[in-house]
Design a protein around this motif. Structure first.
Motif, PDB file in Angstrom:
ATOM      1  N   VAL A  47       0.699  -1.270  -0.021  1.00  0.00           N
ATOM      2  CA  VAL A  47      -0.043   0.117   0.029  1.00  0.00           C
ATOM      3  C   VAL A  47       0.839   1.206   0.067  1.00  0.00           C
ATOM      4  O   VAL A  47       0.576   2.075  -0.791  1.00  0.00           O
ATOM      5  CB  VAL A  47      -0.797   0.072   1.206  1.00  0.00           C
ATOM      6  N   LEU A  48       2.104   1.147   0.786  1.00  0.00           N
ATOM      7  CA  LEU A  48       2.947   2.383   0.842  1.00  0.00           C
ATOM      8  C   LEU A  48       3.335   2.751  -0.482  1.00  0.00           C
ATOM      9  O   LEU A  48       3.389   3.892  -0.997  1.00  0.00           O
ATOM     10  CB  LEU A  48       3.968   2.172   1.759  1.00  0.00           C
ATOM     11  N   ARG A  49       3.952   1.624  -1.017  1.00  0.00           N
ATOM     12  CA  ARG A  49       4.562   1.764  -2.259  1.00  0.00           C
ATOM     13  C   ARG A  49       3.412   2.412  -3.481  1.00  0.00           C
ATOM     14  O   ARG A  49       3.913   3.330  -4.293  1.00  0.00           O
ATOM     15  CB  ARG A  49       5.165   0.426  -2.926  1.00  0.00           C
ATOM     16  N   ALA A  50       2.252   1.868  -3.276  1.00  0.00           N
ATOM     17  CA  ALA A  50       1.305   2.322  -4.181  1.00  0.00           C
ATOM     18  C   ALA A  50       0.872   3.787  -4.017  1.00  0.00           C
ATOM     19  O   ALA A  50       0.749   4.634  -5.124  1.00  0.00           O
ATOM     20  CB  ALA A  50      -0.103   1.541  -3.991  1.00  0.00           C
ATOM     21  N   MET A  51       0.803   4.167  -2.890  1.00  0.00           N
ATOM     22  CA  MET A  51       0.603   5.779  -2.508  1.00  0.00           C
ATOM     23  C   MET A  51       1.813   6.473  -2.785  1.00  0.00           C
ATOM     24  O   MET A  51       1.457   7.855  -3.406  1.00  0.00           O
ATOM     25  CB  MET A  51       0.517   5.720  -0.781  1.00  0.00           C
ATOM     26  N   LEU A  52       2.827   6.054  -2.813  1.00  0.00           N
ATOM     27  CA  LEU A  52       4.059   7.029  -3.215  1.00  0.00           C
ATOM     28  C   LEU A  52       3.982   7.181  -4.717  1.00  0.00           C
ATOM     29  O   LEU A  52       4.837   8.190  -5.322  1.00  0.00           O
ATOM     30  CB  LEU A  52       5.537   6.262  -2.894  1.00  0.00           C
ATOM     31  N   ASP A  53       3.500   6.261  -5.528  1.00  0.00           N
ATOM     32  CA  ASP A  53       3.272   6.729  -6.885  1.00  0.00           C
ATOM     33  C   ASP A  53       2.357   7.405  -7.321  1.00  0.00           C
ATOM     34  O   ASP A  53       2.392   8.209  -8.474  1.00  0.00           O
ATOM     35  CB  ASP A  53       3.053   5.244  -7.707  1.00  0.00           C
ATOM     36  N   GLY A  54       1.466   8.149  -6.397  1.00  0.00           N
ATOM     37  CA  GLY A  54       0.479   9.083  -6.738  1.00  0.00           C
ATOM     38  C   GLY A  54      -0.426   9.695  -5.636  1.00  0.00           C
ATOM     39  O   GLY A  54      -1.178  10.444  -6.181  1.00  0.00           O
ATOM     40  N   ALA A  55      -0.139   9.369  -4.562  1.00  0.00           N
ATOM     41  CA  ALA A  55      -1.027  10.010  -3.641  1.00  0.00           C
ATOM     42  C   ALA A  55      -0.723  11.492  -3.526  1.00  0.00           C
ATOM     43  O   ALA A  55       0.155  11.934  -3.874  1.00  0.00           O
ATOM     44  CB  ALA A  55      -0.934   9.337  -2.336  1.00  0.00           C
ATOM     45  N   ALA A  56      -1.762  12.079  -2.886  1.00  0.00           N
ATOM     46  CA  ALA A  56      -1.682  13.526  -2.849  1.00  0.00           C
ATOM     47  C   ALA A  56      -0.397  13.833  -1.958  1.00  0.00           C
ATOM     48  O   ALA A  56       0.011  13.026  -0.981  1.00  0.00           O
ATOM     49  CB  ALA A  56      -2.941  14.106  -2.286  1.00  0.00           C
ATOM     50  N   ILE A  57       0.129  15.276  -2.094  1.00  0.00           N
ATOM     51  CA  ILE A  57       1.124  15.768  -1.275  1.00  0.00           C
ATOM     52  C   ILE A  57       1.187  15.611   0.063  1.00  0.00           C
ATOM     53  O   ILE A  57       1.760  15.031   1.053  1.00  0.00           O
ATOM     54  CB  ILE A  57       1.865  17.015  -1.774  1.00  0.00           C
ATOM     55  N   GLN A  58      -0.324  15.707   0.384  1.00  0.00           N
ATOM     56  CA  GLN A  58      -0.448  15.850   2.021  1.00  0.00           C
ATOM     57  C   GLN A  58      -0.451  14.766   2.642  1.00  0.00           C
ATOM     58  O   GLN A  58       0.007  14.467   3.800  1.00  0.00           O
ATOM     59  CB  GLN A  58      -1.660  16.600   2.103  1.00  0.00           C
ATOM     60  N   VAL A  59      -1.045  13.656   1.593  1.00  0.00           N
ATOM     61  CA  VAL A  59      -1.050  12.054   2.141  1.00  0.00           C
ATOM     62  C   VAL A  59       0.346  11.628   2.487  1.00  0.00           C
ATOM     63  O   VAL A  59       0.801  10.973   3.418  1.00  0.00           O
ATOM     64  CB  VAL A  59      -1.703  11.549   1.257  1.00  0.00           C
ATOM     65  N   ARG A  60       1.393  12.083   1.416  1.00  0.00           N
ATOM     66  CA  ARG A  60       2.703  11.434   1.520  1.00  0.00           C
ATOM     67  C   ARG A  60       3.586  12.582   2.684  1.00  0.00           C
ATOM     68  O   ARG A  60       4.327  11.774   3.303  1.00  0.00           O
ATOM     69  CB  ARG A  60       3.387  11.895   0.206  1.00  0.00           C
ATOM     70  N   LYS A  61       3.380  13.611   2.905  1.00  0.00           N
ATOM     71  CA  LYS A  61       3.584  14.217   4.192  1.00  0.00           C
ATOM     72  C   LYS A  61       3.154  13.645   5.419  1.00  0.00           C
ATOM     73  O   LYS A  61       4.229  13.225   6.438  1.00  0.00           O
ATOM     74  CB  LYS A  61       3.238  15.651   4.265  1.00  0.00           C
ATOM     75  N   VAL A  62       2.017  12.969   5.603  1.00  0.00           N
ATOM     76  CA  VAL A  62       1.516  12.334   6.675  1.00  0.00           C
ATOM     77  C   VAL A  62       2.449  11.107   6.975  1.00  0.00           C
ATOM     78  O   VAL A  62       2.749  10.643   8.122  1.00  0.00           O
ATOM     79  CB  VAL A  62      -0.071  12.061   6.823  1.00  0.00           C
ATOM     80  N   LEU A  63       2.723  10.541   5.668  1.00  0.00           N
ATOM     81  CA  LEU A  63       3.515   8.986   5.915  1.00  0.00           C
ATOM     82  C   LEU A  63       4.680   9.428   6.493  1.00  0.00           C
ATOM     83  O   LEU A  63       5.335   8.741   6.955  1.00  0.00           O
ATOM     84  CB  LEU A  63       3.463   8.521   4.776  1.00  0.00           C
ATOM     85  N   SER A  64       5.547  10.555   5.964  1.00  0.00           N
ATOM     86  CA  SER A  64       6.756  10.927   6.122  1.00  0.00           C
ATOM     87  C   SER A  64       7.049  11.171   7.601  1.00  0.00           C
ATOM     88  O   SER A  64       8.006  10.839   8.387  1.00  0.00           O
ATOM     89  CB  SER A  64       7.162  12.065   5.346  1.00  0.00           C
ATOM     90  N   GLU A  65       6.036  12.196   7.939  1.00  0.00           N
ATOM     91  CA  GLU A  65       5.861  12.452   9.565  1.00  0.00           C
ATOM     92  C   GLU A  65       5.706  11.285  10.529  1.00  0.00           C
ATOM     93  O   GLU A  65       6.591  11.228  11.600  1.00  0.00           O
ATOM     94  CB  GLU A  65       4.874  13.557   9.816  1.00  0.00           C
ATOM     95  N   THR A  66       5.124  10.458  10.180  1.00  0.00           N
ATOM     96  CA  THR A  66       4.596   9.192  10.886  1.00  0.00           C
ATOM     97  C   THR A  66       5.771   8.103  10.906  1.00  0.00           C
ATOM     98  O   THR A  66       6.130   7.511  11.849  1.00  0.00           O
ATOM     99  CB  THR A  66       3.499   8.492  10.261  1.00  0.00           C
TER     100      THR A  66
END
Length: 376
Positions: A47-66
């Motif tokens: 799921v993480l790899r799928a998100m990195l391919d195109g999720a919104a920046i705000q979503v990727r920011k949440v993952l990075s912080e977490t």
């Protein structure tokens, strides 16, 4: 333990690249805490790899912080986050221990200034990464690096930072506060600071250039001598002298100043350097009870002959006056030394050591400059 991912969360994350931030946060938290089974972990990473391919920046920011300081963050995902846009990359670049030196160096070389600053501020920065940061043109990153107690900076790297960025006020300030700063680097920082003074005076006054040069030289030499005598051991004298000589700042006036404040080690090292002989041999000639040894050594240095009487008198006083280790002994020594020298030079009309040094350079100088307020 945080709430687990529901089947709806997984479906949403896999099928909707704009999945809600809350679901991304739950996913990141589960991965970060390392409580997933092997099967769950594989799904979560998919799921993480799928998100990195195109999720919104705000979503990727949440993952990075977490995930920024999690040991369970997969390496390839950490690298992908580190190479993402700044707002996503910076938390991971600053905190993740999953990233290797090679990963960090690649970002330093290709990344933006903000990413370089984030790397410079990591809790630990290796010498390899520090070296790459110093090779950039990023003053703020280098200021952050040299001000970072967790940065592993050897003497060579500190010297490089001072050479490339010492004229930058922020780098200079951070370097000057770094513990165990090599004396040669400290002197270089003094030089940059005093050159800034020259530029400031030149812009704000109509003083002649010769007068400004006099102020700058006096200030630089006085601070250098005071810095060494107050904060650095005698054994570092040779290193400083070699540095000053290479920088063409090992002047007769600086050497005389050092002798007049009781810095015999610097005086001996300077005479050795200029004469091209071993320090031990220079020491024997300086302290020769007769007159021949010191005169021969002085002639070998190539320093101006009009300085010789002052050096001869100061050397004699040094033989007769020792630092006793008591409070203010260095100040008393300096006062006695200058009084004795000036007594011998009364016919020159010398008023203090600075004026004496001016008279030695120019037998018909203007009255000494008195350093007061620099007009706005």
């Amino acid at each position: 333990m945080s709430e687990g991912l529901s089947q709806q969360d997984v479906a949403a994350l896999l099928n909707d690249v704009s999945a809600p931030e809350a679901a991304a946060g739950r996913l990141g938290s589960k991965v970060a805490e390392g409580s997933l089974t092997e099967a769950e972990r594989q799904v979560a990473e998919q799921v993480l790899r799928a998100m990195l391919d195109g999720a919104a920046i705000q979503v990727r920011k949440v993952l990075s912080e977490t995930l920024k300081d999690s040991q369970y963050l997969p390496h390839d995902i950490a690298v992908a986050l580190a190479n993402d846009v700044e707002s996503v990359a910076i938390p991971v670049l600053q905190f993740s221990k999953v990233l290797s030196d090679e990963d960090l160096i690649a970002v330093v070389r290709s990344g933006t200034p903000s990413k370089q600053i984030a790397i410079a501020g990591r809790a630990e920065v290796s010498t390899a990464v520090a070296g790459e940061l110093i090779q950039t043109d990023n003053n703020l990153a280098v200021a952050t690096l040299v001000g970072n107690p967790g940065a592993k900076l050897d003497e060579a790297l500190i010297d490089q930072a001072a050479t490339r960025f010492g004229s930058d006020e922020r780098v200079n300030q951070q370097l000057s506060q770094r513990p165990n700063l090599p004396l040669s680097v400290a002197e270089r920082l003094v030089h940059f600071t005093v050159e800034s003074l020259r530029a400031y005076i030149g812009k704000r006054t109509d003083m002649p250039e010769a007068v400004i040069t006099q102020i700058v030289m006096k200030t630089r030499e006085q601070v250098t001598v005071d810095l060494r005598s107050a904060h650095f051991p005698a054994e570092e004298a040779i290193e400083l002298v070699q540095h000053l000589h290479a920088a063409k700042r090992l002047t007769p006036s600086l050497i005389l100043r050092a002798l007049c404040v009781g810095d015999i080690s610097l005086f001996e090292a300077a005479m050795s350097q200029l004469a091209g002989i071993a320090v031990h041999n220079a020491r024997l000639l300086i302290h020769d009870a007769g007159q021949l040894g010191f005169k021969s050594l002085y002639d070998r240095t190539g320093m101006p002959q009009n300085y010789f009487p002052a050096f001869r008198i100061a050397t004699q006083v040094a033989h007769e006056t020792a630092l006793d280790g008591s409070e203010y002994d260095r100040e008393r020594y300096r006062r006695q030394m200058i009084e004795r020298i000036l007594t011998q030079f009364e016919e020159m009309g010398a008023e203090d050591l600075d004026y004496l040094l001016i008279r030695l350079e120019d037998p018909n100088p203007e009255p000494p400059v008195r350093y007061g307020h620099v007009g706005a």
